[in-house]
Scaffold this motif. Structure first.
Motif, mmCIF file in Angstrom:
data_model
loop_
_atom_site.group_PDB
_atom_site.id
_atom_site.type_symbol
_atom_site.label_atom_id
_atom_site.label_comp_id
_atom_site.label_asym_id
_atom_site.label_seq_id
_atom_site.Cartn_x
_atom_site.Cartn_y
_atom_site.Cartn_z
ATOM 1 N N SER A 1 0.866 -1.193 0.000
ATOM 2 C CA SER A 1 0.000 0.000 0.000
ATOM 3 C C SER A 1 0.897 1.236 0.000
ATOM 4 N N ARG A 2 0.325 2.362 -0.365
ATOM 5 C CA ARG A 2 1.147 3.579 -0.398
ATOM 6 C C ARG A 2 0.357 4.756 0.132
ATOM 7 N N THR A 3 1.131 5.746 0.555
ATOM 8 C CA THR A 3 0.525 6.966 1.093
ATOM 9 C C THR A 3 1.165 8.153 0.387
ATOM 10 N N ILE A 4 0.314 9.054 -0.064
ATOM 11 C CA ILE A 4 0.837 10.257 -0.729
ATOM 12 C C ILE A 4 0.527 11.469 0.135
ATOM 13 N N LEU A 5 1.574 12.219 0.435
ATOM 14 C CA LEU A 5 1.429 13.403 1.280
ATOM 15 C C LEU A 5 1.722 14.640 0.435
ATOM 16 N N LYS A 6 0.762 15.576 0.445
ATOM 17 C CA LYS A 6 0.957 16.816 -0.318
ATOM 18 C C LYS A 6 0.898 18.003 0.623
ATOM 19 N N PHE A 7 1.820 18.960 0.428
ATOM 20 C CA PHE A 7 1.880 20.137 1.307
ATOM 21 C C PHE A 7 1.164 21.326 0.673
ATOM 22 N N ASP A 8 0.420 22.062 1.504
ATOM 23 C CA ASP A 8 -0.181 23.344 1.094
ATOM 24 C C ASP A 8 0.237 24.372 2.126
ATOM 25 N N LYS A 9 0.104 25.626 1.734
ATOM 26 C CA LYS A 9 0.274 26.743 2.671
ATOM 27 C C LYS A 9 1.553 26.583 3.505
ATOM 28 N N LEU A 10 2.603 26.279 2.831
ATOM 29 C CA LEU A 10 3.887 26.069 3.511
ATOM 30 C C LEU A 10 4.501 27.401 3.935
ATOM 31 N N GLU A 11 4.921 27.491 5.170
ATOM 32 C CA GLU A 11 5.564 28.715 5.668
ATOM 33 C C GLU A 11 6.761 28.320 6.527
ATOM 34 N N TYR A 12 7.858 29.039 6.360
ATOM 35 C CA TYR A 12 9.020 28.836 7.230
ATOM 36 C C TYR A 12 9.249 30.075 8.087
ATOM 37 N N ASN A 13 9.789 29.868 9.249
ATOM 38 C CA ASN A 13 10.265 30.939 10.133
ATOM 39 C C ASN A 13 9.179 31.940 10.536
ATOM 40 N N SER A 14 7.945 31.507 10.575
ATOM 41 C CA SER A 14 6.892 32.385 11.110
ATOM 42 C C SER A 14 6.972 32.321 12.645
ATOM 43 N N PRO A 15 6.531 33.383 13.353
ATOM 44 C CA PRO A 15 6.708 33.395 14.813
ATOM 45 C C PRO A 15 5.854 32.322 15.510
ATOM 46 N N MET A 16 6.460 31.585 16.413
ATOM 47 C CA MET A 16 5.748 30.553 17.207
ATOM 48 C C MET A 16 6.273 30.597 18.638
ATOM 49 N N LYS A 17 5.382 30.177 19.581
ATOM 50 C CA LYS A 17 5.776 30.236 20.996
ATOM 51 C C LYS A 17 6.063 28.825 21.530
ATOM 52 N N ASP A 18 7.014 28.771 22.405
ATOM 53 C CA ASP A 18 7.379 27.501 23.025
ATOM 54 C C ASP A 18 6.187 26.886 23.780
ATOM 55 N N ALA A 19 5.370 27.784 24.373
ATOM 56 C CA ALA A 19 4.236 27.321 25.187
ATOM 57 C C ALA A 19 3.170 26.603 24.360
ATOM 58 N N ASP A 20 3.249 26.792 23.049
ATOM 59 C CA ASP A 20 2.257 26.115 22.199
ATOM 60 C C ASP A 20 2.680 24.691 21.843
ATOM 61 N N PHE A 21 3.784 24.255 22.411
ATOM 62 C CA PHE A 21 4.278 22.901 22.112
ATOM 63 C C PHE A 21 4.427 22.085 23.408
ATOM 64 N N THR A 22 3.386 22.153 24.201
ATOM 65 C CA THR A 22 3.379 21.402 25.457
ATOM 66 C C THR A 22 2.158 20.491 25.471
ATOM 67 N N ILE A 23 2.126 19.609 26.487
ATOM 68 C CA ILE A 23 0.958 18.711 26.586
ATOM 69 C C ILE A 23 -0.308 19.533 26.857
ATOM 70 N N ASP A 24 -0.162 20.591 27.640
ATOM 71 C CA ASP A 24 -1.318 21.461 27.912
ATOM 72 C C ASP A 24 -1.841 22.060 26.614
ATOM 73 N N ALA A 25 -0.887 22.519 25.785
ATOM 74 C CA ALA A 25 -1.280 23.120 24.508
ATOM 75 C C ALA A 25 -1.950 22.071 23.620
ATOM 76 N N LEU A 26 -1.414 20.851 23.693
ATOM 77 C CA LEU A 26 -2.005 19.749 22.914
ATOM 78 C C LEU A 26 -3.455 19.534 23.354
ATOM 79 N N ARG A 27 -3.641 19.577 24.669
ATOM 80 C CA ARG A 27 -4.997 19.393 25.214
ATOM 81 C C ARG A 27 -5.917 20.535 24.795
ATOM 82 N N ARG A 28 -5.375 21.750 24.853
ATOM 83 C CA ARG A 28 -6.198 22.921 24.556
ATOM 84 C C ARG A 28 -6.569 22.990 23.090
#
Lengths: 846, 246
Positions: free
Chosen positions: B217-244
């Motif tokens: 079987s195969r899986t095809i992954l296509k990217f849209d709306k690709l952005e690099y180096n946009s501002p992101m916060k460390d707090a958005d990459f926690t388990i709490d953030a995952l829950r929220r």
């Protein structure tokens, strides 16, 4: 061989009905034995098979008794280098519209390392773990269950969960075989975290299934895992669960074994009787054979050979009958064990054990041969001259009578002596056997004595027929003593079991009145013993706020392993228990035991725990728990019937602390003074019924449930009683058939001199009723003794608790008309046979 | 899904053009892929037996690069999987930590290390394939120079389901175009990267195709709306953030 074709075969053909009746005794004895064992075994092997199928490639299981353990243990187990795969499991049985369904909560991400979920390949989305995991209502069901319940992929399955009544969606259907065949195919897979939520498990797992890395031995794996999780956990192969259940239901197996063997023992008397009669009837043939040169050993071998053949045929039919019986009983036993032990059982196919079948055949043949030993010796000892003297042989000789009476007296005295030393099991059981042997040995003499006593009564009722019937018994005590012995033993068994049941009911009734006195019980299931679901402790606070609720007791009951045996641990508020439901104390200071237990400085053990597990007052018990091991001394012994294996009572606070588990099985509610029980019940249902799986039982409901449970427990015993009575009745038919044949000439003469057919019939009927009366007198009397031993056995080996001696007079009263009617029924066919034969042939007989 | 995680999966790069040292080649690959953050929306097509296609969409955010990155992946379609999230915390010296969030159950679940070799939610990726391992966690060997590309072999130094893999690196832009991943049983997966575009200095394959050789079987992954180096916060990459569900 020649003797066989010349003597045995013609005799068997001529007396086919009697042989069939004789073999019926073996058929029933062996049948019940095989049936009970096979049904038990089927339930146990179905349980074991379910364990094996669910286990997949699991080599070890990490458990901590029924309470389960916190899920962070999983990581500790997974981090052990010797572990290849470790997957958490929650297992529960829930009732659905299509019967019980075993829910297996697994982590679908890692579980495939241990189990193979072979799905029907009908839709690509079925095998999509993301959909399965994302939707909490996902279920995988087996094809068997799907077909039975008319389910397809995306079908909805209603279920009553701890979150209220919910509908689940079938996301996939498993192909039959392997895992899908567990629990008779009534299996559904649920995501483990969904299972935690819907089954009220909080953040706990029931167990962790482990597969070890290549080259790691079981012992090494156990040692490494124990080092990682601590000594409070049990680490064992999956098969040990089956062993534990077998241990839990040990008492039931033991009880059914004893009654089965007793049934066969009763059958032995029928066989003895038949052969004793056969020897009597064939005396002239034996005399001729002896005169022609046949040796004593040839005659003995002839009769023993006949009995072996009869035993073989009877046992073979008995085995077949037992298999049919097992099929009918397996479902009932499975249901009963589910109710009594709270562990769901499902008997699938009947599991045949070649060893059991071989053993049953051997036992049937051996019983038959043993029963024929005395008659065959008698046959071998026949004096050719005396053989022609008709009638003489039916009487019991003075010498024989004296010998029997002396032996019986010795046995009775020895049995009485054992009463003084019956603390030792061997002495106790020896006393029981000696008393039964004494009764059996005395049967011919007592039969004769009672027949003489009955003669005037029978004569008064019917002067001619009564006298003839009584004289028949007096002149041929050998003919009837075996039957009377069988009847006596059957009735003694009935009295023992009935008395035991009565005493148990009384004791349990007393206990329920004291221990189960709350007005209402809030449970997770209609069955009080079910422990699949648990409530959160917070529900107790909600219940306390309901108008009319006085006091709420939170009770947690879990089975844990103590000293290698599964035992019920009951955790509740001890102070409240002492105030409202103080159990009768057996040992220890009645107040101090509650005080120490409430403080968590000790525990109270039930009387049956002490007896069945040989525990001692003050002994410190070592109870494994997830937080380590709990060491508590036994500070009190109380009378409690919560569990057959015994109960340990600890304070709820100590339990919550040690098991880190504040869940509750049952909330016991005392209604506030002046409040209406029905109104409070309705308020609880209205407040929590829609959001919470919950049943509100009244005190009457719980008592009825316990009564039903006790009825179920004794239910199979009653079946065995019926079989025992049936065997005894067959004996009556047998004895009467022989009596008619034996007195054919006498009855023919009677008819020739003008006796009416009706009078002949009445003679036979009265003889049957007289046998019934004698059997009743002896059986009900012997029951007094056997009940004493039955109660003793129950106290020391089965229940472990003190129960009173209560003679079941009501049962005895019921038995009188039942046995007399059965004896009358048994006499109808022989009575007809007596009047329908040719008068000329009858006069020519012998 | 982090394209680089998939692209490099295990490997990556660096080396001056002329250098032939395999580690230097891979260090250069890694250097050229480096960015402070990445965001994209992806479409997954899982093509199973009988050419049945199951389609899912997700949003992906990554903060940091390679051995020190954190990423959150959240499914947005179809409705039955919407909201399911995965938090990946990569480490320089060990396997990543991963947690899954399931809104319907209302709880997170740690993905055990032993489960990393299992398929990622029915796709042909495994959880391990989502990791961004630093090039330092592999040994490399240059197998051949194929003109426009180098063929290298990488062997994981840390525990992995893969025993080794082959990768092809284009000489002109140091992008990995193909990976062949092997387990003890032989070839397990192949990954092909196509439709490269340059975005903020990073060559990115907009299409990734993964084949599970064992399941066909195969899986095809296509990217849209690709952005690099946009501002992101460390707090958005926690388990709490995952829950929220941030």
């Amino acid at each position: 061989m020649m003797l066989w074709s010349l003597i045995s075969w013609p005799y068997a053909r001529k007396h086919l009905l009697r042989w069939m009746l004789t073999m019926a005794g073996i058929v029933l004895g062996v049948g019940v034995f095989v049936g009970m064992h096979t049904a038990n075994r089927s339930v146990l092997s179905a349980f074991q098979e379910t364990i094996d199928r669910i286990a997949g490639s699991t080599q070890l299981q990490v458990t901590a008794g029924e309470p389960g353990f916190d899920e962070d243990i999983l990581e500790k187990v997974q981090n052990v280098p010797e572990v290849r795969a470790a997957a958490p499991v929650i297992e529960a049985t829930v009732a659905t519209g299509s019967g019980n369904l075993l829910i297996l909560g697994v982590d679908m991400l890692g579980d495939r390392s241990l189990r193979n979920y072979d799905l029907e390949d009908t839709d690509a989305s079925i095998d999509d773990p993301l959909v399965f995991l994302a939707q909490a209502d996902s279920l995988l069901v087996t094809k068997t269950f799907a077909e039975k319940s008319g389910l397809r992929v995306n079908s909805r399955v209603p279920m009553r969960t701890m979150q209220g009544d919910l509908t689940f969606t079938v996301r996939g259907i498993m192909k039959p075989g392997g895992l899908a065949s567990a629990f008779g195919g009534d299996l559904a897979i649920m995501d483990i975290y969904a299972a935690q939520k819907f089954l009220g498990r909080g953040r706990k797992f029931d167990r962790i299934d482990v597969a070890l890395a290549d080259g790691v031995s079981l012992d090494e794996g156990i040692a490494k895992l124990r080092a990682a999780v601590g000594s409070g956990y049990e680490i064992a192969p999956p098969s040990s669960r089956g062993e534990q259940f077998e241990q839990t239901s040990r008492i039931y197996s033991l009880a059914s074994n004893i009654t089965s063997v007793f049934a066969l023992f009763i059958g032995m008397f029928i066989i003895y009787n038949t052969f004793a009669i056969a020897v009597t009837q064939r005396r002239s043939e034996i005399g001729i054979l002896r005169a022609l040169g046949a040796t004593r050993s040839q005659i003995r071998a002839l009769f023993l050979g006949e009995s072996a053949v009869a035993g073989l045929i009877g046992s073979t039919v008995g085995v077949l009958f037992g298999i049919v019986l097992a099929r009918a009983m397996a479902g009932y036993i499975g249901g009963m064990l589910t109710e009594v032990y709270g562990v769901a059982q499902r008997a699938g196919d009947v599991a045949l054990d070649p060893l059991l079948i071989g053993g049953a055949l051997a036992m049937g043949i051996a019983t038959s041969v043993v029963a024929a030993v005395i008659p065959s010796r008698a046959a071998a000892a026949v004096d050719p001259v005396k053989a022609l003297q008709k009638g003489r042989d039916q009487a019991v000789s003075e010498r024989e009578n004296r010998l029997r009476q002396w032996t019986a007296t010795l046995c009775a005295v020895a049995s009485a002596v054992t009463l003084a030393f019956n603390r030792t099991p061997l002495v106790f059981y020896a006393g029981f056997v000696l008393s039964v042997v004494a009764a059996v040995l005395l049967t011919p003499a007592l039969t004769l004595w009672l027949a003489r006593l009955l003669r005037p009564l029978l004569q008064w009722a019917r002067p001619v027929e009564g006298t003839l019937a009584a004289d028949s018994l007096i002149q041929g005590p050998k003919r009837t003593s075996g039957t009377v012995a069988a009847l006596m033993l059957s009735l003694a068994l009935v009295i023992s079991l009935s008395g035991l049941a009565r005493s148990s009911y009384e004791a349990i009734s007393d206990w329920t009145r004291i221990a189960l006195n709350p007005d209402l019980f809030v449970t997770t299931a209609q069955s009080v013993s079910a422990r699949t679901f648990v409530f959160p402790a917070s529900l107790g606070d909600g219940l306390r706020k309901i108008q009319g609720v006085g006091e709420v007791q939170s009770v947690r009951s879990v089975r844990v392993n103590v000293k290698g045996s599964p035992v019920m641990l009951l955790a509740l508020d001890i102070a409240s228990m002492e105030q409202h439901a103080k159990l009768p104390s057996v040992q220890g200071d009645p107040h101090e035991m509650y005080r120490l237990t409430a403080k968590g400085e000790g525990l109270m053990a039930s009387e049956n725990y002490m007896r069945l597990h040989g525990a001692k007052f003050g002994e410190v018990l070592d109870i494994p728990a997830p937080s380590g091991r709990l060491h508590l001394p036994i500070v009190g012994v109380v009378r409690d019937f919560s569990d057959q294996q015994g109960t340990l009572i600890i304070s709820r606070a100590a339990y919550v602390r040690t098991w880190n588990d504040d869940s509750v099985n049952v909330f016991r509610i005392y209604v506030a003074p002046g409040a209406q029980e029905a109104a409070v019940r309705q308020r609880i249902i209205d407040t929590f019924g829609k959001t919470q799986r919950l049943f509100v039982l009244t005190n009457g409901d719980v008592r009825r449930f316990i009564r039903r449970l006790t009825d179920q427990w004794f239910g199979l015993t009653y079946v065995q009683i019926a079989v025992a009575v049936l065997i005894a009745v067959l004996g009556v038919v047998n004895a009467l058939t022989v009596s008619i044949t034996d007195r054919r000439r006498e009855l023919g003469v009677l008819q020739a001199v003008g006796a009416l057919r009706q009078q002949v019939r009445h003679t036979v009927w009265m003889e049957a009723i007289a046998i019934g009366v004698i059997g009743l007198v002896l059986g009900l009397s012997l029951g007094v003794v056997t009940l004493y031993y039955a109660v003793g056995m129950a106290r020391r080996d089965f229940m472990g608790t003190e129960i009173g001696y209560s003679y079941p007079f009501d049962t005895a009263l019921v038995l009188v008309p039942v046995i007399l009617f059965a004896a009358f029924l048994a006499a109808i066919a022989p009575g007809e046979a007596a009047v329908k034969g040719s008068l000329v042939e009858a006069l020519e007989y012998e | 899904m982090n394209r680089r995680a998939v692209i490099t999966g295990l490997a990556l790069l660096a080396v001056p053009c002329l250098a032939q040292d395999p580690r230097q080649i891979m260090e250069e690959v890694q250097r050229r892929q480096r960015s402070d953050s990445q965001h994209y929306e992806g479409t997954l097509e899982v093509i199973g037996g009988g050419n049945r296609i199951a389609t899912k969409r997700w949003m992906y955010d990554r903060l940091g690069s390679f051995g020190a990155s954190k990423a959150i992946l959240r499914f947005v379609a179809p409705p039955e999987v919407k909201g399911v999230g995965l938090l990946i915390v990569n480490h320089a010296d060990k396997a990543s930590d991963q947690w899954m969030w399931r809104p319907n159950i209302g709880r997170e679940q740690r993905i055990a290390f032993q489960d990393r070799s299992t398929r990622f939610f029915g796709t042909d990726f495994s959880f391990e394939d989502l990791e961004e391992r630093d090039v330092a966690q592999y040994d490399f060997k240059l197998l051949s120079d194929e003109g426009a590309a180098w063929k290298l072999e990488s062997t994981p130094r840390k525990s992995s389901q893969y025993t080794h893999s082959y990768l092809w690196v284009k000489k002109d832009n140091y992008t990995v175009t193909r990976l062949e991943l092997f387990t003890k049983k032989g070839l397990m997966r192949t990954i092909d990267y196509r439709d490269f575009e340059l975005n903020k200095g990073v060559w990115t394959a907009r299409t990734t195709e993964i084949n599970d050789v064992t399941r066909n079987s195969r899986t095809i992954l296509k990217f849209d709306k690709l952005e690099y180096n946009s501002p992101m916060k460390d707090a958005d990459f926690t388990i709490d953030a995952l829950r929220r569900g941030v």
